[in-house]
Motif scaffolding. Structure first.
Motif, PDB file in Angstrom:
ATOM      1  N   SER A  29     -11.433   9.501  14.513  1.00  0.00           N
ATOM      2  CA  SER A  29     -12.137  10.101  12.844  1.00  0.00           C
ATOM      3  C   SER A  29     -10.792  10.187  11.910  1.00  0.00           C
ATOM      4  CB  SER A  29     -12.790  11.386  13.192  1.00  0.00           C
ATOM      5  OG  SER A  29     -13.234  11.820  12.188  1.00  0.00           O
ATOM      6  N   SER A  30      -9.946  10.837  12.426  1.00  0.00           N
ATOM      7  CA  SER A  30      -8.551  11.032  11.634  1.00  0.00           C
ATOM      8  C   SER A  30      -7.987   9.859  10.975  1.00  0.00           C
ATOM      9  CB  SER A  30      -7.644  11.881  12.180  1.00  0.00           C
ATOM     10  OG  SER A  30      -6.450  12.487  11.560  1.00  0.00           O
ATOM     11  N   LEU A  31      -7.779   8.796  11.964  1.00  0.00           N
ATOM     12  CA  LEU A  31      -7.229   7.746  11.864  1.00  0.00           C
ATOM     13  C   LEU A  31      -7.905   6.891  10.867  1.00  0.00           C
ATOM     14  CD1 LEU A  31      -5.033   5.675  12.428  1.00  0.00           C
ATOM     15  CD2 LEU A  31      -6.224   4.840  14.218  1.00  0.00           C
ATOM     16  N   ASN A  32      -9.283   6.816  10.967  1.00  0.00           N
ATOM     17  CA  ASN A  32     -10.190   5.790  10.163  1.00  0.00           C
ATOM     18  C   ASN A  32     -10.176   6.442   8.799  1.00  0.00           C
ATOM     19  OD1 ASN A  32     -10.686   4.041  12.409  1.00  0.00           O
ATOM     20  ND2 ASN A  32     -12.379   5.428  12.954  1.00  0.00           N
ATOM     21  N   SER A  33     -10.196   7.874   8.662  1.00  0.00           N
ATOM     22  CA  SER A  33     -10.161   8.384   7.327  1.00  0.00           C
ATOM     23  C   SER A  33      -9.142   7.940   6.441  1.00  0.00           C
ATOM     24  CB  SER A  33     -10.343   9.820   7.677  1.00  0.00           C
ATOM     25  OG  SER A  33     -10.411  10.645   6.267  1.00  0.00           O
ATOM     26  N   LEU A  38      -7.200   2.049  20.898  1.00  0.00           N
ATOM     27  CA  LEU A  38      -8.414   3.089  21.007  1.00  0.00           C
ATOM     28  C   LEU A  38      -9.448   3.218  20.296  1.00  0.00           C
ATOM     29  CD1 LEU A  38      -8.293   5.191  23.525  1.00  0.00           C
ATOM     30  CD2 LEU A  38      -7.317   6.851  21.927  1.00  0.00           C
ATOM     31  N   CYS A  39      -8.941   2.917  18.756  1.00  0.00           N
ATOM     32  CA  CYS A  39      -9.957   3.352  17.755  1.00  0.00           C
ATOM     33  C   CYS A  39     -10.728   1.939  17.312  1.00  0.00           C
ATOM     34  CB  CYS A  39      -9.450   4.296  16.715  1.00  0.00           C
ATOM     35  SG  CYS A  39      -8.853   5.856  17.388  1.00  0.00           S
ATOM     36  N   GLU A  40     -10.350   0.992  17.870  1.00  0.00           N
ATOM     37  CA  GLU A  40     -10.627  -0.530  17.463  1.00  0.00           C
ATOM     38  C   GLU A  40     -10.573  -0.671  15.758  1.00  0.00           C
ATOM     39  OE1 GLU A  40     -14.934  -0.566  18.229  1.00  0.00           O
ATOM     40  OE2 GLU A  40     -14.521  -0.818  20.526  1.00  0.00           O
ATOM     41  N   LEU A  48       0.779  -1.389  -0.049  1.00  0.00           N
ATOM     42  CA  LEU A  48       0.010  -0.006   0.083  1.00  0.00           C
ATOM     43  C   LEU A  48       0.812   1.041  -0.073  1.00  0.00           C
ATOM     44  CD1 LEU A  48      -2.654  -1.019   2.894  1.00  0.00           C
ATOM     45  CD2 LEU A  48      -2.859  -1.039   0.161  1.00  0.00           C
ATOM     46  N   ASP A  49       0.640   2.228  -0.683  1.00  0.00           N
ATOM     47  CA  ASP A  49       1.184   3.459  -0.843  1.00  0.00           C
ATOM     48  C   ASP A  49       0.868   4.348   0.632  1.00  0.00           C
ATOM     49  OD1 ASP A  49       2.483   6.015  -1.391  1.00  0.00           O
ATOM     50  OD2 ASP A  49       1.053   6.311  -2.977  1.00  0.00           O
ATOM     51  N   MET A  50       1.381   4.656   1.513  1.00  0.00           N
ATOM     52  CA  MET A  50       1.022   5.067   2.753  1.00  0.00           C
ATOM     53  C   MET A  50       1.881   6.603   2.730  1.00  0.00           C
ATOM     54  SD  MET A  50       0.697   2.610   5.677  1.00  0.00           S
ATOM     55  CE  MET A  50      -0.354   1.022   5.719  1.00  0.00           C
ATOM     56  N   LYS A  51       1.281   7.584   2.461  1.00  0.00           N
ATOM     57  CA  LYS A  51       1.761   9.136   2.588  1.00  0.00           C
ATOM     58  C   LYS A  51       2.059   9.342   4.029  1.00  0.00           C
ATOM     59  CE  LYS A  51      -0.106  11.030  -1.624  1.00  0.00           C
ATOM     60  NZ  LYS A  51      -0.618   9.525  -2.186  1.00  0.00           N
ATOM     61  N   GLU A  52       2.697  10.082   4.304  1.00  0.00           N
ATOM     62  CA  GLU A  52       3.008  10.627   5.730  1.00  0.00           C
ATOM     63  C   GLU A  52       1.624  11.077   6.423  1.00  0.00           C
ATOM     64  OE1 GLU A  52       5.673  11.082   8.907  1.00  0.00           O
ATOM     65  OE2 GLU A  52       6.191  10.531   6.881  1.00  0.00           O
ATOM     66  N   PRO A  53       1.486  10.311   7.712  1.00  0.00           N
ATOM     67  CA  PRO A  53      -0.025  10.724   8.224  1.00  0.00           C
ATOM     68  C   PRO A  53      -0.250  12.046   9.120  1.00  0.00           C
ATOM     69  CG  PRO A  53       1.158   8.851   9.460  1.00  0.00           C
ATOM     70  CD  PRO A  53       2.264   9.373   8.239  1.00  0.00           C
ATOM     71  N   VAL A  54       0.202  13.115   8.559  1.00  0.00           N
ATOM     72  CA  VAL A  54       0.240  14.225   9.095  1.00  0.00           C
ATOM     73  C   VAL A  54      -0.828  14.750   9.937  1.00  0.00           C
ATOM     74  CG1 VAL A  54       0.694  16.804   8.907  1.00  0.00           C
ATOM     75  CG2 VAL A  54       2.129  15.210   7.475  1.00  0.00           C
ATOM     76  N   GLU A  55      -1.890  14.619   9.143  1.00  0.00           N
ATOM     77  CA  GLU A  55      -3.202  14.860  10.204  1.00  0.00           C
ATOM     78  C   GLU A  55      -3.590  13.743  11.289  1.00  0.00           C
ATOM     79  OE1 GLU A  55      -4.872  17.757   9.661  1.00  0.00           O
ATOM     80  OE2 GLU A  55      -3.553  18.302   7.918  1.00  0.00           O
ATOM     81  N   VAL A  56      -3.136  12.487  11.091  1.00  0.00           N
ATOM     82  CA  VAL A  56      -3.262  11.628  12.084  1.00  0.00           C
ATOM     83  C   VAL A  56      -2.346  11.882  13.422  1.00  0.00           C
ATOM     84  CG1 VAL A  56      -3.610   9.325  12.615  1.00  0.00           C
ATOM     85  CG2 VAL A  56      -4.086  10.109  10.115  1.00  0.00           C
TER      86      VAL A  56
END
Length: 445
Positions: free
Chosen positions: A317-321, A360-362, A293-301
């Motif tokens: 919400s941020s992680l799930n998105s 925490l976010c299941e 998978l192409d994973m960009k830097e999760p800045v918002e998470v």
């Protein structure tokens, strides 16, 4: 990521899920899943071993009686096959490997190839090329196609035959294969007589005739045998390169080309189905080493989750998105999901997220694969029939928690139990030999 090794045990009974892919004519991919009663609710992820696959049968769609009319949206549209228009310049009878071509066309169907390319389509396409290469000159002493023109013509015909059976015509680009893969490239040994004088063929055949899929990826038998044979037939070229003052990258290219010649020899000696099974297991060992998978830097998470210590709607919400975005890319295997989850976790830890936000976010392993279907780690094929449509075997369909890494580093991460890994050891040994005895000192400075 490339250093990540494969295989871990999954114990305990898992719920059986029935997974059916139905693709709309243009853009959508729908999945129908049926859950059967579980035999046990307990699931664990011990530290050693290998996943056990969950065998399921495809769900059957009701027959649509009005065949002369347009199918409703819930039914997939299947392209009509056509008679291939071949170049006429490739001297090969494709009916001799028809079973392999049919299997490859099914695994690389025009509707599904982009979703299953990494795990199903590309490994099967690579296997079909090896088998074609071995059968092409079965009555001659050559193990490869001897010139670029013939390779171009035959490669074009292979793609055309597959497309005529419903395969995606862009497989070569998607899987990064080209006609030169059929020629043996820079490998100095391309004829069967020299090959069999140079290589311990009985040892090679014994190691790769029947591969144990539960052991090969971590306790390799066939892979080191192929590497050893490739190194033996490439050795004359490395001596030439030493006098020409070339670098390590050239030696690695020669070694890779020679591995293709070894596969071709095996294709001549093994029945097509046996060769295909072996090659697919070897491919599984490779693709399950990394997260595709192409994973960009999760800045918002990172921003939303850095300081959380308890339930946080904004963090989840941020992680799930973020996970929903990467999930849409493709179907991945259970082992790839573990690596993907660990890789994302390491990125989050590097950004200062120290709390296990997966718990925490299941977040579950299946959240990392398209439509929540984790493909089995062992080789699997696309299933299709007129009543069922496309179907897959899904593993880990239950809520298996995604593993939160213990540190921000992936350097020591491995899905193999601690111990000797013969394939890795041989790879490293060969590189050391090349560096110390073949590559000139000024190439290393």
């Amino acid at each position: 990521m490339d250093s990540v090794k494969t295989a871990t045990f999954l114990e305990g009974s898992l719920c059986v899920h029935i997974f059916l892919f139905t693709i709309l004519v243009s853009i959508s991919l729908n999945v129908i899943a049926e859950k059967l009663p579980p035999t046990s609710q307990s699931v664990s992820l011990p530290s050693s071993g290998m996943f056990q696959p969950i065998e399921i049968s495809p769900s059957v769609l009701p027959n649509y009686p009005y065949l002369g009319k347009v199918l409703p949206p819930m039914y997939p549209y299947f392209p009509k096959t056509y008679k291939p228009v071949l170049t006429g310049r490739c001297p090969f009878n494709f009916s001799s490997i028809s079973n392999i071509m049919e299997k490859t066309a099914s695994d690389c169907s025009v509707l599904l190839a982009s979703f299953v390319g990494n795990v199903i389509c590309c490994p099967q396409f690579a296997s079909s090329l090896h088998i074609f290469q071995g059968h092409f000159s079965n009555n001659s002493d050559s193990l490869v196609l001897q010139n670029a023109t013939t390779a171009d013509d035959c490669f074009s015909d292979i793609v055309e035959v597959l497309a005529s059976k419903g395969a995606n015509g862009s497989i070569p680009q998607m899987c990064s294969y080209k006609p030169s893969n059929l020629t043996g490239g820079s490998c100095p040994v391309k004829d069967i007589n020299t090959f069999e004088k140079t290589v311990n063929t009985s040892k090679l055949l014994e190691a790769c005739s029947v591969i144990d899929p539960l052991k090969e990826c971590c306790r390799s038998v066939c892979q080191p045998a192929i590497m050893e044979a490739a190194f033996q037939i490439s050795s004359s070229q490395t001596m030439v390169d030493k006098s020409m003052n070339t670098g390590l990258s050239n030696h690695v290219d020669v070694l890779n080309d020679c591995k293709g010649v070894v596969y071709s020899w095996l294709s001549r000696k093994l029945p097509s189905d046996a060769a295909d099974t072996s090659f697919r297991i070897l491919s599984a060992c490779k693709v399950n080493k990394v997260c595709p998978l192409d994973m960009k830097e999760p800045v918002e998470v990172i921003k939303a989750c850095r300081n959380v210590t308890g339930p946080s709607p904004s963090c989840c919400s941020s992680l799930n998105s973020y996970i929903a975005g990467v999930q849409r890319q493709m179907l991945i295997t259970n082992k790839q999901a573990i690596i993907c989850a660990s890789f994302l976790g390491s990125l989050l830890r590097k950004g200062g997220v120290l709390t296990d936000v997966y718990e925490l976010c299941e977040v579950d392993l299946k959240d990392f694969s398209l439509q929540g279907c984790l493909l089995r780690s062992l080789p699997a094929d696309v299933g299709y029939d007129n009543s069922s449509g496309f179907s897959f075997t899904c593993d880990l369909s239950d809520n298996i928690a995604a593993p939160w890494p213990s540190s921000s580093s992936m350097a020591s991460f491995s899905l193999c139990a601690p111990g000797y890994n013969g394939w890795l050891f041989l790879d490293l040994l060969i590189i050391i030999v090349l560096v110390l005895f073949v590559v000139p000192l000024n190439d290393l400075l």
